[in-house]
Design a protein around this motif. Sequence first.
Motif, PDB file in Angstrom:
ATOM      1  N   ARG A 280       9.459  61.427  81.982  1.00 40.81           N
ATOM      2  CA  ARG A 280       9.677  62.354  80.872  1.00 40.81           C
ATOM      3  C   ARG A 280       9.852  63.782  81.358  1.00 40.81           C
TER       4      ARG A 280
ATOM      5  N   SER B 203      -3.168  60.402  80.334  1.00 41.03           N
ATOM      6  CA  SER B 203      -3.409  60.878  78.978  1.00 41.03           C
ATOM      7  C   SER B 203      -3.078  59.774  77.992  1.00 41.03           C
TER       8      SER B 203
ATOM      9  N   PHE C 192      -0.110  61.736  74.222  1.00 44.26           N
ATOM     10  CA  PHE C 192       1.049  62.455  74.752  1.00 44.26           C
ATOM     11  C   PHE C 192       1.239  63.806  74.073  1.00 44.26           C
ATOM     12  N   TYR C 193       1.008  63.891  72.786  1.00 43.85           N
ATOM     13  CA  TYR C 193       1.284  65.136  72.062  1.00 43.85           C
ATOM     14  C   TYR C 193       0.339  66.261  72.471  1.00 43.85           C
TER      15      TYR C 193
ATOM     16  N   ARG D 115       1.471  67.260  75.971  1.00 47.32           N
ATOM     17  CA  ARG D 115       2.744  67.971  75.840  1.00 47.32           C
ATOM     18  C   ARG D 115       2.508  69.421  75.449  1.00 47.32           C
TER      19      ARG D 115
ATOM     20  N   ILE E 196       3.733  59.741  82.176  1.00 49.43           N
ATOM     21  CA  ILE E 196       2.455  59.595  81.482  1.00 49.43           C
ATOM     22  C   ILE E 196       1.884  58.255  81.948  1.00 49.43           C
TER      23      ILE E 196
END
Length: 181
Positions: free
Chosen positions: A48, A103, A106-107, A110, A124
């Motif tokens: 990502r 993690s 993710f949010y 991020r 991730i």
Amino acid sequence: MRKLIPFIFICFICLISSCRNDEKEALNSYIRERIGKLVVFPDSLEYRSLYDSLPPLPTKKIKIITFINGECYACLNQFIDWQEIGDTFIRDGNVDILFYIRSLDFYSIRQVLVDVDFRYPFYIDPHSDILYLNSIPYDKKNLQTFLVDQNNRIILIGSPVHNPKMMNLYKQEIRRLTRNN
């Protein structure tokens, strides 16, 4: 009794230093055992980036692989540290830096990456697969960064962040590997 206190103190110091020597020897033994081993990469992780929906996959022959526990608040400073030194490695040699971030959320991670303007692609790794597949201790942060060659064999173990000697070793090995390719 007064003569016994210095003797006890000396015995205590010897005991502590021998424990440290045992721990240091175990660490050195682990590193010697891992050097030259093939890195096993998890299959199911998604590469990502904050800015590209699908960043280009790493293509460089030399890689720095680092694991960051995104669920450890104190560990999040590593993103800032890598942000500062990452360009040095990329500029100096034909190197990709692969970040594996533990993690489950993710949010949240991020948002941390956006806050520090983290510009490197990452994986991730919610279950720390990179560590488990390669027998890397979860509790030893200093063993969770390594340099690998074009065959994905471990060349160096240890983080160059805040460690000038390790930084120099990484630079030397990257120059050597670049020259040999």
